[in-house]
Motif scaffolding. Structure first.
Motif, PDB file in Angstrom:
ATOM      1  N   SER A   1       0.808  -1.293  -0.131  1.00  0.00           N
ATOM      2  CA  SER A   1       0.044  -0.002   0.172  1.00  0.00           C
ATOM      3  C   SER A   1       0.910   1.193   0.008  1.00  0.00           C
ATOM      4  N   GLU A   2       2.032   1.246   0.472  1.00  0.00           N
ATOM      5  CA  GLU A   2       2.880   2.424   0.327  1.00  0.00           C
ATOM      6  C   GLU A   2       3.451   2.640  -0.785  1.00  0.00           C
ATOM      7  N   VAL A   3       3.470   1.948  -1.647  1.00  0.00           N
ATOM      8  CA  VAL A   3       3.880   2.235  -3.212  1.00  0.00           C
ATOM      9  C   VAL A   3       2.769   2.966  -3.722  1.00  0.00           C
ATOM     10  N   VAL A   4       2.931   3.960  -4.243  1.00  0.00           N
ATOM     11  CA  VAL A   4       1.942   5.187  -4.655  1.00  0.00           C
ATOM     12  C   VAL A   4       2.400   5.871  -5.831  1.00  0.00           C
ATOM     13  N   LEU A   5       3.563   5.702  -6.378  1.00  0.00           N
ATOM     14  CA  LEU A   5       4.174   6.301  -7.610  1.00  0.00           C
ATOM     15  C   LEU A   5       3.063   5.794  -8.789  1.00  0.00           C
ATOM     16  N   ASP A   6       2.629   4.578  -8.735  1.00  0.00           N
ATOM     17  CA  ASP A   6       1.624   4.311  -9.827  1.00  0.00           C
ATOM     18  C   ASP A   6       0.383   4.988  -9.837  1.00  0.00           C
ATOM     19  N   GLU A   7      -0.116   5.648  -8.480  1.00  0.00           N
ATOM     20  CA  GLU A   7      -1.144   6.607  -8.459  1.00  0.00           C
ATOM     21  C   GLU A   7      -0.666   8.065  -9.192  1.00  0.00           C
ATOM     22  N   LEU A   8       0.506   8.310  -8.795  1.00  0.00           N
ATOM     23  CA  LEU A   8       0.902   9.782  -9.366  1.00  0.00           C
ATOM     24  C   LEU A   8       0.988   9.486 -10.921  1.00  0.00           C
ATOM     25  N   SER A   9       1.348   8.488 -11.517  1.00  0.00           N
ATOM     26  CA  SER A   9       1.635   8.385 -12.953  1.00  0.00           C
ATOM     27  C   SER A   9       0.200   7.968 -13.402  1.00  0.00           C
ATOM     28  N   GLY A  10      -0.780   7.257 -12.913  1.00  0.00           N
ATOM     29  CA  GLY A  10      -2.053   6.987 -13.422  1.00  0.00           C
ATOM     30  C   GLY A  10      -2.749   8.458 -13.405  1.00  0.00           C
ATOM     31  N   GLN A  11      -2.475   9.185 -12.419  1.00  0.00           N
ATOM     32  CA  GLN A  11      -3.267  10.655 -12.250  1.00  0.00           C
ATOM     33  C   GLN A  11      -2.941  11.682 -13.480  1.00  0.00           C
ATOM     34  N   TRP A  12      -1.518  11.595 -13.738  1.00  0.00           N
ATOM     35  CA  TRP A  12      -0.913  12.496 -14.532  1.00  0.00           C
ATOM     36  C   TRP A  12      -1.616  12.037 -16.013  1.00  0.00           C
TER      37      TRP A  12
ATOM     38  N   GLY B   1       2.064  -5.271 -12.839  1.00  0.00           N
ATOM     39  CA  GLY B   1       0.722  -5.301 -12.310  1.00  0.00           C
ATOM     40  C   GLY B   1       0.562  -3.977 -11.457  1.00  0.00           C
ATOM     41  N   ILE B   2       1.508  -3.521 -10.621  1.00  0.00           N
ATOM     42  CA  ILE B   2       1.280  -2.286  -9.737  1.00  0.00           C
ATOM     43  C   ILE B   2       1.126  -1.375 -10.574  1.00  0.00           C
ATOM     44  N   MET B   3       1.724  -1.054 -11.734  1.00  0.00           N
ATOM     45  CA  MET B   3       1.640   0.062 -12.547  1.00  0.00           C
ATOM     46  C   MET B   3       0.530  -0.016 -13.656  1.00  0.00           C
ATOM     47  N   ALA B   4       0.314  -1.251 -14.599  1.00  0.00           N
ATOM     48  CA  ALA B   4      -0.634  -1.432 -15.311  1.00  0.00           C
ATOM     49  C   ALA B   4      -2.127  -0.814 -14.749  1.00  0.00           C
ATOM     50  N   ASP B   5      -2.727  -1.421 -13.667  1.00  0.00           N
ATOM     51  CA  ASP B   5      -3.883  -1.056 -13.378  1.00  0.00           C
ATOM     52  C   ASP B   5      -4.001   0.450 -13.112  1.00  0.00           C
ATOM     53  N   ASP B   6      -3.152   1.125 -12.731  1.00  0.00           N
ATOM     54  CA  ASP B   6      -3.430   2.446 -12.481  1.00  0.00           C
ATOM     55  C   ASP B   6      -3.168   3.278 -13.930  1.00  0.00           C
ATOM     56  N   LEU B   7      -2.322   3.000 -14.736  1.00  0.00           N
ATOM     57  CA  LEU B   7      -2.408   3.343 -16.136  1.00  0.00           C
ATOM     58  C   LEU B   7      -3.709   3.194 -16.964  1.00  0.00           C
ATOM     59  N   LEU B   8      -4.002   2.174 -16.801  1.00  0.00           N
ATOM     60  CA  LEU B   8      -5.417   1.853 -17.447  1.00  0.00           C
ATOM     61  C   LEU B   8      -6.836   2.739 -16.778  1.00  0.00           C
ATOM     62  N   ALA B   9      -6.501   2.915 -15.487  1.00  0.00           N
ATOM     63  CA  ALA B   9      -7.318   3.662 -14.871  1.00  0.00           C
ATOM     64  C   ALA B   9      -7.209   5.016 -14.967  1.00  0.00           C
ATOM     65  N   GLY B  10      -6.102   5.578 -15.226  1.00  0.00           N
ATOM     66  CA  GLY B  10      -5.940   6.887 -15.729  1.00  0.00           C
ATOM     67  C   GLY B  10      -6.370   7.025 -17.360  1.00  0.00           C
ATOM     68  N   ALA B  11      -6.065   6.226 -18.031  1.00  0.00           N
ATOM     69  CA  ALA B  11      -6.689   6.282 -19.491  1.00  0.00           C
ATOM     70  C   ALA B  11      -8.169   6.367 -19.444  1.00  0.00           C
ATOM     71  N   LEU B  12      -8.661   5.353 -18.573  1.00  0.00           N
ATOM     72  CA  LEU B  12     -10.200   5.511 -18.607  1.00  0.00           C
ATOM     73  C   LEU B  12     -10.751   6.802 -18.009  1.00  0.00           C
ATOM     74  N   ALA B  13     -10.072   7.262 -16.930  1.00  0.00           N
ATOM     75  CA  ALA B  13     -10.638   8.527 -16.348  1.00  0.00           C
ATOM     76  C   ALA B  13     -10.371   9.637 -17.331  1.00  0.00           C
ATOM     77  N   ASN B  14      -9.316   9.574 -18.198  1.00  0.00           N
ATOM     78  CA  ASN B  14      -8.924  10.679 -19.088  1.00  0.00           C
ATOM     79  C   ASN B  14     -10.265  10.617 -20.191  1.00  0.00           C
ATOM     80  N   LEU B  15     -10.621   9.408 -20.683  1.00  0.00           N
ATOM     81  CA  LEU B  15     -11.649   9.303 -21.592  1.00  0.00           C
ATOM     82  C   LEU B  15     -13.123   9.730 -20.973  1.00  0.00           C
ATOM     83  N   SER B  16     -13.190   9.435 -19.609  1.00  0.00           N
ATOM     84  CA  SER B  16     -14.673   9.760 -18.914  1.00  0.00           C
ATOM     85  C   SER B  16     -14.703  11.169 -19.054  1.00  0.00           C
ATOM     86  N   VAL B  17     -13.563  11.936 -18.629  1.00  0.00           N
ATOM     87  CA  VAL B  17     -13.476  13.394 -18.337  1.00  0.00           C
ATOM     88  C   VAL B  17     -13.784  13.955 -19.798  1.00  0.00           C
ATOM     89  N   ARG B  18     -13.259  13.389 -20.970  1.00  0.00           N
ATOM     90  CA  ARG B  18     -13.644  14.000 -22.291  1.00  0.00           C
ATOM     91  C   ARG B  18     -15.085  13.953 -22.450  1.00  0.00           C
TER      92      ARG B  18
END
Length: 158
Positions: free
Chosen positions: A73-84, A126-143
Motif C-alpha cells: 500500500s505504501e507504493v504510490v508512484l503508480d497513482e501519481l503516474s496514473g493521475q497524470w 501489475g502495480i503500474m498497469a492497473d493505474d495507467l489503465l484507470a488513468g486512461a479510462l478517467a481521461n476518456l470519461s472526463v472527455r
C-alpha cells in the motif's frame, strides 16, 4: 542502496506512508504538482512525466514487492503516474482537473473489468498497469463529461 532508492521513488518520497488513504494522497499530490508546476501543464512534459514515472514505478514497485509482499500500500508512484495520465491533453481549468481526480480515484478503487485484470500482471508491471489503465479510462470519461452541455449558471463558476 537499491532498496532505499526503490523505496524513495515508489513511495513518492515517503508520501506513501501517509496513515490514511495513501493512494488518494498521491493522486492529490499529482494534481497539485500539475496545477502549480507550469511545465507539467504542457502536454509534452506531462507525457514525459507519465512515461518516466511509469518506468521508474515498474522497477521500484517490483523491488518493493520483493521486500514487502504483493502490491504494498505504501507504493504510490503508480497513482501519481496514473493521475497524470488522467490529466494528459485535457483542457486547462478547475473542472477538468477535478473530474480527472474523481474518475481516476473511482476507477483505481473499483477496478472495473480490465483494470482488475491488469493488476494481476507480475511484479511492478501489475502495480503500474492497473493505474495507467484507470488513468486512461478517467481521461476518456472526463472527455465524455465535457461534451455534455453545461448549465448556463455554472459557466462562470467552473
Amino acid at each position: 542502496m537499491r532498496f532505499w532508492i526503490a523505496r524513495a521513488l515508489s513511495t513518492c518520497f515517503w508520501s506513501g506512508y501517509f496513515p490514511v488513504a495513501p493512494g488518494t494522497v498521491a493522486s492529490l499530490l499529482a494534481v497539485v504538482l500539475y496545477w502549480f508546476v507550469p511545465l507539467l501543464q504542457q502536454p509534452l512534459w506531462l507525457g514525459v512525466g507519465v512515461a518516466v514515472s511509469a518506468v521508474l514505478g515498474i522497477w521500484s514497485g517490483g523491488v518493493m514487492e520483493e521486500h514487502a509482499g504483493e502490491d504494498p500500500s505504501e507504493v504510490v508512484l503508480d497513482e501519481l503516474s496514473g493521475q497524470w495520465l488522467a490529466l494528459l491533453l485535457l483542457p486547462a481549468g478547475f473542472l477538468p482537473a477535478l473530474l480527472a481526480f474523481f474518475f481516476f480515484r473511482l476507477y483505481d478503487i473499483l477496478k472495473p473489468g480490465p483494470v482488475d485484470m491488469a493488476q494481476r500482471l507480475p511484479g511492478g508491471w501489475g502495480i503500474m498497469a492497473d493505474d495507467l489503465l484507470a488513468g486512461a479510462l478517467a481521461n476518456l470519461s472526463v472527455r465524455l463529461v465535457l461534451l455534455l452541455p453545461l448549465p448556463a449558471q455554472w459557466a462562470g463558476v467552473l
